[in-house]
Design a protein around this motif. Structure first.
Motif, PDB file in Angstrom:
ATOM      1  N   UNK A 170       4.481  -9.316 -10.091  1.00 55.56           N
ATOM      2  CA  UNK A 170       4.339  -8.526 -11.320  1.00 55.56           C
ATOM      3  C   UNK A 170       5.191  -7.257 -11.246  1.00 55.56           C
ATOM      4  N   UNK A 171       5.229  -6.637 -10.053  1.00 51.65           N
ATOM      5  CA  UNK A 171       6.036  -5.419  -9.891  1.00 51.65           C
ATOM      6  C   UNK A 171       7.526  -5.739  -9.980  1.00 51.65           C
ATOM      7  N   UNK A 172       7.911  -6.883  -9.361  1.00 53.21           N
ATOM      8  CA  UNK A 172       9.335  -7.259  -9.382  1.00 53.21           C
ATOM      9  C   UNK A 172       9.782  -7.599 -10.806  1.00 53.21           C
ATOM     10  N   UNK A 173       8.903  -8.281 -11.544  1.00 50.54           N
ATOM     11  CA  UNK A 173       9.236  -8.616 -12.931  1.00 50.54           C
ATOM     12  C   UNK A 173       9.446  -7.344 -13.750  1.00 50.54           C
ATOM     13  N   UNK A 174       8.520  -6.387 -13.596  1.00 52.63           N
ATOM     14  CA  UNK A 174       8.648  -5.124 -14.337  1.00 52.63           C
ATOM     15  C   UNK A 174       9.948  -4.425 -13.968  1.00 52.63           C
ATOM     16  N   UNK A 175      10.268  -4.434 -12.670  1.00 53.19           N
ATOM     17  CA  UNK A 175      11.478  -3.747 -12.205  1.00 53.19           C
ATOM     18  C   UNK A 175      12.709  -4.377 -12.848  1.00 53.19           C
ATOM     19  N   UNK A 176      12.781  -5.713 -12.794  1.00 53.09           N
ATOM     20  CA  UNK A 176      13.948  -6.403 -13.352  1.00 53.09           C
ATOM     21  C   UNK A 176      14.014  -6.210 -14.870  1.00 53.09           C
ATOM     22  N   UNK A 177      12.854  -6.282 -15.520  1.00 54.99           N
ATOM     23  CA  UNK A 177      12.852  -6.085 -16.978  1.00 54.99           C
ATOM     24  C   UNK A 177      13.325  -4.674 -17.325  1.00 54.99           C
ATOM     25  N   UNK A 178      12.878  -3.695 -16.547  1.00 59.57           N
ATOM     26  CA  UNK A 178      13.295  -2.309 -16.790  1.00 59.57           C
ATOM     27  C   UNK A 178      14.794  -2.151 -16.592  1.00 59.57           C
ATOM     28  N   UNK A 179      15.307  -2.718 -15.491  1.00 56.65           N
ATOM     29  CA  UNK A 179      16.730  -2.545 -15.187  1.00 56.65           C
ATOM     30  C   UNK A 179      17.629  -3.295 -16.157  1.00 56.65           C
ATOM     31  N   UNK A 193      10.608  -2.815   0.770  1.00 61.77           N
ATOM     32  CA  UNK A 193      10.615  -2.203   2.091  1.00 61.77           C
ATOM     33  C   UNK A 193       9.206  -2.263   2.674  1.00 61.77           C
ATOM     34  N   UNK A 194       9.098  -2.698   3.936  1.00 59.16           N
ATOM     35  CA  UNK A 194       7.772  -2.698   4.570  1.00 59.16           C
ATOM     36  C   UNK A 194       7.799  -1.815   5.821  1.00 59.16           C
ATOM     37  N   UNK A 195       6.631  -1.272   6.148  1.00 55.99           N
ATOM     38  CA  UNK A 195       6.537  -0.458   7.370  1.00 55.99           C
ATOM     39  C   UNK A 195       5.080  -0.447   7.845  1.00 55.99           C
ATOM     40  N   UNK A 196       4.900   0.093   9.060  1.00 52.86           N
ATOM     41  CA  UNK A 196       3.550   0.237   9.613  1.00 52.86           C
ATOM     42  C   UNK A 196       3.115   1.674   9.439  1.00 52.86           C
ATOM     43  N   UNK A 197       1.790   1.883   9.321  1.00 50.37           N
ATOM     44  CA  UNK A 197       1.298   3.252   9.180  1.00 50.37           C
ATOM     45  C   UNK A 197      -0.178   3.330   9.509  1.00 50.37           C
ATOM     46  N   UNK A 198      -0.788   4.469   9.202  1.00 56.89           N
ATOM     47  CA  UNK A 198      -2.246   4.617   9.342  1.00 56.89           C
ATOM     48  C   UNK A 198      -2.780   5.244   8.061  1.00 56.89           C
ATOM     49  N   UNK A 199      -4.040   4.938   7.737  1.00 55.46           N
ATOM     50  CA  UNK A 199      -4.631   5.533   6.534  1.00 55.46           C
ATOM     51  C   UNK A 199      -5.296   6.866   6.886  1.00 55.46           C
ATOM     52  N   UNK A 200      -6.016   7.428   5.888  1.00 56.62           N
ATOM     53  CA  UNK A 200      -6.594   8.763   6.110  1.00 56.62           C
ATOM     54  C   UNK A 200      -7.695   8.748   7.173  1.00 56.62           C
ATOM     55  N   UNK A 201      -8.207   7.539   7.510  1.00 56.41           N
ATOM     56  CA  UNK A 201      -9.216   7.447   8.576  1.00 56.41           C
ATOM     57  C   UNK A 201      -8.584   6.993   9.890  1.00 56.41           C
ATOM     58  N   UNK A 202      -7.264   7.058   9.948  1.00 58.41           N
ATOM     59  CA  UNK A 202      -6.499   6.681  11.151  1.00 58.41           C
ATOM     60  C   UNK A 202      -6.571   5.185  11.459  1.00 58.41           C
ATOM     61  N   UNK A 203      -6.940   4.402  10.448  1.00 57.18           N
ATOM     62  CA  UNK A 203      -6.944   2.948  10.656  1.00 57.18           C
ATOM     63  C   UNK A 203      -5.547   2.409  10.391  1.00 57.18           C
ATOM     64  N   UNK A 204      -5.134   1.362  11.149  1.00 55.44           N
ATOM     65  CA  UNK A 204      -3.772   0.849  10.932  1.00 55.44           C
ATOM     66  C   UNK A 204      -3.637   0.181   9.558  1.00 55.44           C
ATOM     67  N   UNK A 205      -2.513   0.430   8.920  1.00 52.62           N
ATOM     68  CA  UNK A 205      -2.228  -0.198   7.624  1.00 52.62           C
ATOM     69  C   UNK A 205      -0.779  -0.678   7.610  1.00 52.62           C
ATOM     70  N   UNK A 206      -0.470  -1.542   6.643  1.00 53.57           N
ATOM     71  CA  UNK A 206       0.933  -1.851   6.392  1.00 53.57           C
ATOM     72  C   UNK A 206       1.266  -1.314   4.999  1.00 53.57           C
ATOM     73  N   UNK A 207       2.521  -0.921   4.842  1.00 53.46           N
ATOM     74  CA  UNK A 207       2.933  -0.290   3.584  1.00 53.46           C
ATOM     75  C   UNK A 207       4.091  -1.097   3.000  1.00 53.46           C
ATOM     76  N   UNK A 208       4.002  -1.354   1.697  1.00 53.79           N
ATOM     77  CA  UNK A 208       5.083  -2.071   1.007  1.00 53.79           C
ATOM     78  C   UNK A 208       5.560  -1.223  -0.167  1.00 53.79           C
ATOM     79  N   UNK A 209       6.873  -0.959  -0.200  1.00 54.47           N
ATOM     80  CA  UNK A 209       7.476  -0.261  -1.344  1.00 54.47           C
ATOM     81  C   UNK A 209       8.220  -1.281  -2.190  1.00 54.47           C
ATOM     82  N   UNK A 210       8.041  -1.200  -3.493  1.00 54.48           N
ATOM     83  CA  UNK A 210       8.872  -1.974  -4.424  1.00 54.48           C
ATOM     84  C   UNK A 210       9.631  -0.938  -5.255  1.00 54.48           C
ATOM     85  N   UNK A 211      10.905  -0.807  -4.944  1.00 56.41           N
ATOM     86  CA  UNK A 211      11.694   0.300  -5.510  1.00 56.41           C
ATOM     87  C   UNK A 211      12.758  -0.254  -6.455  1.00 56.41           C
ATOM     88  N   UNK A 212      12.903   0.373  -7.620  1.00 58.67           N
ATOM     89  CA  UNK A 212      13.982  -0.052  -8.517  1.00 58.67           C
ATOM     90  C   UNK A 212      14.799   1.138  -8.974  1.00 58.67           C
TER      91      UNK A 212
END
Ligand SMILES: Nc1ncnc2c1ncn2[C@@H]1O[C@H](COP(=O)(O)OP(=O)(O)OP(=O)(O)O)[C@@H](O)[C@H]1O
Ligand SMILES: [Mg+2]
Length: 287
Positions: A170-179, A193-212
């Motif tokens: 859904x995010x990719x469709x919006x991005x392409x439609x916008x562009x 873009x994906x990366x590793x991180x921690x949340x506000x409780x210091x629990x491990x999380x993964x992060x995904x950016x969808x950038x256009x």
């Protein structure tokens, strides 16, 4: 005498503290009860509205079919074209409206339907890779370059890959439609873009950016983009982003947006690495 007084004061204080504690406990129980009642009422309303949508959708199919049969019958009648044409035209618009209403109900049922997630440890990177492979031809057709910038190795997260694909799609469709609305010559780039991180409780999380590099979102619109039915597109349902948020919520994750008009948009999804349901009780995929 002073000892008696001390004893009396002590008793009074103890009674006061006990009463305050009991009252606080009762208030908490009442608040929890109210929350449970509210959740139950929302669940009831949800299933009633779904039922209602189904009930309206089925006869609409029959109406559509009958309109088609009537049109065919009128076309076969031996009457003047002058008389026939307005009838066929009117039936045509009736059929289109029935179809449009059916579309609205289909979108609603898809959004409001139950979500059955199968959460387990899976590689987010390969989920994104598969999605990019699938989406690439469609993006290229609109002149959009997709670039994956994925964290090294496997990126394990607590996810249901098919639903994550739907949410990110859904995010990719919006991005392409916008562009694709951008003038020629303006860069059309979609970055995952994906990366590793921690949340506000210091629990491990993964992060995904969808950038256009699209048009960005106006400040007054950005507050409403996750509202059901908010759309700035003529053919849009406005249910894409609410669906994405619902899927991410059911993963015990979160979604945020950073945007700048004329520059582009960055949707950021954060997902737990371990079983989020254990630490966040009470949430489920239902809806
Ligand atoms: N990447 C983006 N760039 C610019 N605007 C965006 C972007 N993503 C979302 N929007 C804005 O948010 C609105 C809501 O998006 P959403 O996906 O919920 O619905 P839609 O795209 O309009 O309709 P549908 O998803 O049913 O096709 C869009 O109409 C658009 O105005
Ligand atoms: Mg959309």
């Amino acid at each position: 005498m002073p000892m008696l007084l001390g004893f009396a004061i002590g008793t009074l204080l103890t009674a006061g503290v006990t009463t305050a504690l009991v009252l606080r406990h009762m208030a908490r129980v009442r608040a929890a009860d109210a929350r449970v009642r509210r959740a139950k009422r929302l669940a009831e309303l949800g299933s009633m509205t779904r039922g209602l949508a189904h009930e309206i959708k089925n006869p609409l199919s029959t109406i559509g079919l009958n309109v088609q049969l009537l049109t065919e019958a009128i076309e076969d009648l031996s009457v003047d074209d002058e008389d026939r044409k307005p009838l066929v035209r009117r039936l045509g618009s009736l059929g289109r409206e029935a179809e449009r209403l059916r579309g609205i109900l289909t979108d609603f049922l898809e959004y409001a339907g139950e979500l059955h997630l199968e959460l387990h440890a899976a590689d987010l990177n390969s989920t994104i890779d598969e999605l990019v492979d699938f989406f690439m031809p469609q993006a290229q057709q609109q002149g959009v370059q997709i670039r994956s910038d994925l964290a090294s190795g496997t990126l394990e997260a607590w996810i249901d890959p098919p639903h994550i694909k739907q949410a990110v799609m859904n995010l990719m469709l919006n991005a392409v439609q916008g562009m694709s609305r951008q003038p020629e010559g303006v860069a059309r780039e979609l970055i995952l873009r994906t990366s590793r991180g921690v949340d506000e409780h210091k629990r491990p999380v993964v992060v995904l950016h969808v950038i256009d590099t699209g048009p960005g979102i106006a400040p007054d619109a950005v507050e409403r983009i996750f509202d059901p039915y908010f759309t700035t597109k003529s053919g849009g349902s406005g249910l894409g982003l609410p669906t994405t948020r619902r899927i991410i919520d059911a993963h015990f994750g979160k979604i945020e947006v950073h945007t700048e008009e004329g520059r582009g948009t960055d949707f950021v999804i954060t997902l737990p690495v371990e079983d989020g349901g254990v630490t966040h009780q009470g949430a489920s995929g239902g809806g």
